[in-house]
Scaffold this active site. Structure first.
Site, mmCIF file in Angstrom:
data_model
loop_
_atom_site.group_PDB
_atom_site.id
_atom_site.type_symbol
_atom_site.label_atom_id
_atom_site.label_comp_id
_atom_site.label_asym_id
_atom_site.label_seq_id
_atom_site.Cartn_x
_atom_site.Cartn_y
_atom_site.Cartn_z
ATOM 1 N N ASN A 1 -6.755 3.798 -11.556
ATOM 2 C CA ASN A 1 -5.808 2.604 -11.194
ATOM 3 C C ASN A 1 -4.509 3.328 -11.583
ATOM 4 O OD1 ASN A 1 -4.620 0.113 -10.598
ATOM 5 N ND2 ASN A 1 -4.418 -0.181 -13.107
ATOM 6 N N HIS B 1 -0.585 2.159 -12.996
ATOM 7 C CA HIS B 1 0.132 1.040 -13.405
ATOM 8 C C HIS B 1 1.538 1.380 -13.854
ATOM 9 C CE1 HIS B 1 0.521 -2.733 -15.676
ATOM 10 N NE2 HIS B 1 1.302 -2.149 -16.460
ATOM 11 N N GLY C 1 0.896 -1.281 0.069
ATOM 12 C CA GLY C 1 0.102 -0.276 -0.156
ATOM 13 C C GLY C 1 0.869 1.323 -0.047
ATOM 14 N N SER C 2 2.128 1.355 -0.478
ATOM 15 C CA SER C 2 2.778 2.511 -0.682
ATOM 16 C C SER C 2 2.348 3.605 -1.407
ATOM 17 C CB SER C 2 4.326 2.130 -1.236
ATOM 18 O OG SER C 2 4.234 2.164 -2.779
ATOM 19 N N ASN C 3 1.115 3.364 -2.282
ATOM 20 C CA ASN C 3 0.795 4.317 -2.979
ATOM 21 C C ASN C 3 -0.351 5.042 -2.118
ATOM 22 O OD1 ASN C 3 1.486 5.505 -5.812
ATOM 23 N ND2 ASN C 3 1.603 3.177 -6.236
ATOM 24 N N MET D 1 -4.457 -6.135 -6.929
ATOM 25 C CA MET D 1 -3.751 -7.097 -8.025
ATOM 26 C C MET D 1 -5.007 -7.916 -8.846
ATOM 27 S SD MET D 1 -0.901 -6.012 -7.863
ATOM 28 C CE MET D 1 0.269 -7.148 -8.975
ATOM 29 N N ARG D 2 -6.128 -7.520 -8.599
ATOM 30 C CA ARG D 2 -7.132 -8.360 -9.160
ATOM 31 C C ARG D 2 -7.721 -7.432 -10.593
ATOM 32 N NH1 ARG D 2 -8.415 -12.804 -6.729
ATOM 33 N NH2 ARG D 2 -7.737 -12.894 -4.735
ATOM 34 N N LEU D 3 -8.237 -8.177 -11.682
ATOM 35 C CA LEU D 3 -8.820 -7.388 -12.559
ATOM 36 C C LEU D 3 -10.258 -7.008 -11.810
ATOM 37 C CD1 LEU D 3 -8.765 -6.640 -15.654
ATOM 38 C CD2 LEU D 3 -9.656 -8.762 -16.036
ATOM 39 N N LYS E 1 -16.908 -14.607 -8.296
ATOM 40 C CA LYS E 1 -16.109 -13.366 -8.009
ATOM 41 C C LYS E 1 -17.288 -12.201 -7.791
ATOM 42 C CE LYS E 1 -13.128 -10.362 -10.559
ATOM 43 N NZ LYS E 1 -11.966 -10.338 -11.783
#
Lengths: 203, 203
Positions: free
Chosen positions: B121, B123, B26-28, B104-106, B79
């Site tokens: 998001n 990236h 969670g650095s962001n 880390m999930r779509l 899901k």
């Protein structure tokens, strides 16, 4: 054919003998010519070859005392015949390195194989983004905020060979294809000459 | 649910209510938290949600007084059930905008549809180059000379939504995945906060 001056053992390095392939204006060719004149690149332009006899860059090259040749693809039955003719011209002029400077065809095996590892291309995007035609329009359509240009060794893929150098430009909200192309082109001229300088110094 | 503060008619704009989704450190998230504390972003973190109950970022969030929730994908048959649970948590906390900060999930349709156009998001590449996992390793393997990060709106493609902002870093000859990742991460923190500042001001 002269020996490639890329060996680390040959110092001082002999001037690189460049064959420049173009299709249109040849603005990168002009920039390279200027950098050679200024002594930045240790090279000479052995011959300029165009696949378009009417290309503006070809007339400019002739007017500036460069040797030129042009070959229409339509004049040859097969692509390999067309490329054999280009290859013979490059060999006749002792070309060490081939520079694709706005050459709008995919280089085939005939022309590539003898110059594999000694053929460079410049592409107006940050590859691997936006290969192929109309890279600037592709970038605008995608909505990227930065783009640029890439100099890479040519292999048998479309704009997919090993990258040598890249330069970045911003994409502005008001950009058109023309304004973005101009901005990229101005850094193309600098980047291509910078890469050829390094190559001409023996990598 | 509170009203989105993105209307141009609502000034002064109410603080944006953020839901942050993480999977790891969670650095962001920490950078965004800091930028809110410093008054740079007109927002508050309504809830931090992780798909990994053991994630370091979740513990950090709780220790810093933030509301947290975690949901294991394995605890749900489908899901859509998993995302319904996340969605309920976001709604319960009045989340206006969803920030994927190393999630880390779509994101599936269930979670995306209610927040389409209000989910961002980050990236670690210059999209459209190197989408998906291990973007930094992909960039090194390709041999690009520049990379960076991209903040984009989330749509139903893998890292394919409309780009909001991009930032560039050089790729150095001596780079490892770790060193390149660190360099990109440092500009991620700045870029993500800059984008959220603009969003929190009503775009």
């Amino acid at each position: 054919m002269t020996t490639s001056p890329t060996s680390q053992d040959d110092k001082p390095v002999a001037p690189l003998s460049l064959g420049i392939l173009i299709s249109g204006r040849g603005s990168n060719m002009k920039a390279i010519y200027g950098a050679i004149q200024d002594g930045e690149i240790n090279a000479h332009i052995a011959v300029v070859v165009s696949d378009n006899p009417e290309s503006e860059g070809l007339a400019w090259a002739a007017a500036n005392g460069l040797k030129t040749a042009s070959f229409s693809r339509q004049a040859f039955a097969k692509k390999s015949d067309f490329e054999t003719a280009i290859l013979k011209t490059l060999a006749d002029h002792g070309v060490d390195w081939v520079v694709l400077a706005g050459y709008m065809r995919l280089v085939g095996k005939t022309l590539l194989t003898p110059y594999q590892g000694r053929m460079v291309n410049i592409h107006p995007s940050l590859l691997p983004a936006f290969p192929g035609l109309h890279a600037q329009a592709q970038a605008l359509a995608y909505g990227v905020k930065v783009s640029g240009c890439t100099v890479h060794l040519v292999d048998n893929t479309m704009d997919g060979g090993p990258i040598i150098a890249q330069e970045v430009v911003p994409v502005l909200p008001e950009d058109t294809v023309a304004s973005l192309s101009d901005r990229i082109l101005s850094v193309e001229h600098v980047l291509f000459s910078r890469v050829l300088k390094v190559i001409s110094q023996g990598f």
